[in-house]
Design a protein around this motif. Sequence first.
Motif, PDB file in Angstrom:
ATOM      1  N   LYS A  41      -3.767 -15.767  17.385  1.00  0.00           N
ATOM      2  CA  LYS A  41      -2.825 -16.814  16.768  1.00  0.00           C
ATOM      3  C   LYS A  41      -1.634 -16.211  16.084  1.00  0.00           C
ATOM      4  N   ASP A  43       1.503 -16.973  13.910  1.00  0.00           N
ATOM      5  CA  ASP A  43       2.388 -18.041  12.981  1.00  0.00           C
ATOM      6  C   ASP A  43       3.440 -17.596  12.341  1.00  0.00           C
ATOM      7  N   CYS A 103     -14.385 -28.738   1.095  1.00  0.00           N
ATOM      8  CA  CYS A 103     -15.195 -29.610   0.698  1.00  0.00           C
ATOM      9  C   CYS A 103     -16.214 -29.420  -0.071  1.00  0.00           C
ATOM     10  N   PHE A 185     -12.573 -26.624  11.688  1.00  0.00           N
ATOM     11  CA  PHE A 185     -11.598 -26.782  10.582  1.00  0.00           C
ATOM     12  C   PHE A 185     -10.881 -25.544  10.364  1.00  0.00           C
ATOM     13  N   ARG A 187      -8.638 -23.533  11.483  1.00  0.00           N
ATOM     14  CA  ARG A 187      -7.463 -23.600  12.087  1.00  0.00           C
ATOM     15  C   ARG A 187      -6.588 -24.601  10.943  1.00  0.00           C
ATOM     16  N   ARG A 188      -7.136 -25.727  11.028  1.00  0.00           N
ATOM     17  CA  ARG A 188      -6.634 -26.579  10.102  1.00  0.00           C
ATOM     18  C   ARG A 188      -6.215 -26.261   8.612  1.00  0.00           C
ATOM     19  N   VAL A 189      -7.185 -25.391   8.018  1.00  0.00           N
ATOM     20  CA  VAL A 189      -7.094 -24.927   6.734  1.00  0.00           C
ATOM     21  C   VAL A 189      -6.191 -23.852   6.605  1.00  0.00           C
ATOM     22  N   GLN A 190      -6.288 -22.891   7.589  1.00  0.00           N
ATOM     23  CA  GLN A 190      -5.246 -21.738   7.758  1.00  0.00           C
ATOM     24  C   GLN A 190      -3.798 -22.391   7.570  1.00  0.00           C
ATOM     25  N   ARG A 191      -3.358 -23.389   8.386  1.00  0.00           N
ATOM     26  CA  ARG A 191      -2.109 -23.816   8.358  1.00  0.00           C
ATOM     27  C   ARG A 191      -1.675 -24.561   7.127  1.00  0.00           C
ATOM     28  N   ARG A 192      -2.764 -25.270   6.681  1.00  0.00           N
ATOM     29  CA  ARG A 192      -2.696 -26.080   5.296  1.00  0.00           C
ATOM     30  C   ARG A 192      -2.341 -24.880   4.206  1.00  0.00           C
ATOM     31  N   ARG A 195       1.408 -23.672   4.611  1.00  0.00           N
ATOM     32  CA  ARG A 195       2.286 -24.763   4.218  1.00  0.00           C
ATOM     33  C   ARG A 195       2.505 -25.041   2.757  1.00  0.00           C
TER      34      ARG A 195
END
Length: 223
Positions: A41, A43, A103, A185, A187-192, A195
């Motif tokens: 990946k 980014d 979480c 989860f 990839r979602r946490v990585q992007r969050r 950002r």
Amino acid sequence: MAADRPRGGRRARRALEALAGKGFNFDPGQGDHYTTEHGWKVDDYLQPLPPEPPGPPVPGGSFEVAQRLMRDYEFADPAIVRAVYAEDSPFETRDMLLEGRFCGLRFRFGVRVGGLVDDELAVDGRPVRRWGWNYRTLQGHLEAGQMDYEVRKWLDTGEVEFRIHAVSRPAHIPNPVIRLGFRVFGRRVQRRFARQACRRMARLAAARAAVRAVAGDPPATSA
């Protein structure tokens, strides 16, 4: 502040000390191989910061403030990740214990600073001043890869920006539950994280540069 001089308890201090005996969980020397075609990946994030007058960075301006925020890892959202490190360790080779939160759970990962950038060069014919650093994942991290953080000032216009460049892929995760959770989860946490880091950097740089401007810092002089 997102970075803790190692006072995160005995367990955190021991985990930080144990990083000294760990190597990277990937080969940083194969940078040309870390592409999407090879399963990585890749980014890139760019966050404009408060501009300065054209020319060298202004004392107390957003470029200088961003440097401090980056050096102290303060741009990271502490609700997502905190860092424990020895404040007296050499910055250019510093080990950092990152404590991720998700979480209600906490995960600890080891990274090591792999290099610094501090130069002035031309990009597409435009002069730019750069400062930044990267960290690389150590054995035991859920991911393998490198994150580069950089602040730039375009000397012809005074534009200042914060950049994040990351290459990553999942590392070997023996625990099947954690492996599944990371697959769902991660990839979602990585992007969050990236950002939120950009937003936090912009907010803190604007606030602190403004405070220094009100305090009456002396005007910048030509080098």
